[in-house]
Design an enzyme around this catalytic site. Sequence first.
Site, short mmCIF file in Angstrom:
data_model
loop_
_atom_site.label_atom_id
_atom_site.label_comp_id
_atom_site.label_asym_id
_atom_site.label_seq_id
_atom_site.Cartn_x
_atom_site.Cartn_y
_atom_site.Cartn_z
N LYS A 4 72.94 34.58 13.56
CA LYS A 4 72.71 35.66 12.61
C LYS A 4 73.92 35.66 11.67
O LYS A 4 75.03 36.04 12.05
CB LYS A 4 72.57 37.01 13.29
CG LYS A 4 72.26 38.12 12.28
CD LYS A 4 72.38 39.51 12.88
CE LYS A 4 72.20 40.54 11.76
NZ LYS A 4 72.60 41.89 12.18
N GLY B 187 70.01 50.13 9.23
CA GLY B 187 69.66 51.42 8.65
C GLY B 187 68.45 52.11 9.24
O GLY B 187 68.17 53.26 8.89
#
Length: 269
Positions: free
Chosen positions: A112, A200
């Site tokens: 990632k 988020g």
Amino acid sequence: MSNMTSGLVGTTGSSSAGDPLMIAGRRFDSRLFLGTGKYSSNAVLSEAIAASQAQVVTVALRRIDFDGDEDILDALPPSVLLLTNTSGALDADEALRLARLARAAGLPDWIKLEVTPDPRHLHPDPVETLRAAEQMCKEGFTVLPYCPADPILAKRLEEAGCATVMPLGSWIGSNQGLRTRDAIEMIVDQATVPVVVDAGLGAPSHAALAMEIGASAVLVNTAIATACDPVGMAAAFRLAVDAGRAAYRAGLAAPGVPAPSSPLTGFLR
């Protein structure tokens, strides 16, 4: 230390089992990815992973203690794919160094990619992210880049060879939901690789919405790890992801002018 090099994961009880997610030729039956920061203990993290049925779990290389008595990898079941992340990298060169260290340590080649020079907001640097992605792909890494919700950048990352794109929903750790919805819809519309909404998402409803608009998966950390009951919240996110995906596949009704759902004529007399 748990064996985290397993790449192919098994089927879970998730309703996504008949709708697999394919990334770089590998099959995943869960569309919920989990981060591992902010948990109160390895035991809670382990229970949350089980409740979420996640099959991809991301860990920052800097948090792995190969010689410690209690390493974070010990909390991860052997069935999950460890997605090493380059958290803390300030530029492309540092991200590349971390990816190469992970490979040298025997961890999976799945990375990632995170390049976040701003320590306050951890907003990904688009220029350095693309530069790192291009080189990582050339070196044979399977790259899943965390990036701004920018359709042009997402397409460039895809063209560079990234296995997914991972646009943020809102500021990382903010729990503000899908503030970038319009941009993510454009990214989904043009993408030929899976789109994973990352950062988020603060409530299961946020995850469901991301799936409803066509995201292939979501990655959640803070909303689960800092909940009053992380294990219960992990299960709630699992259900929301499955529900959102099912709604997307079923075809959501288009919004329109309010109209009665029952007939106004033809009544029995």
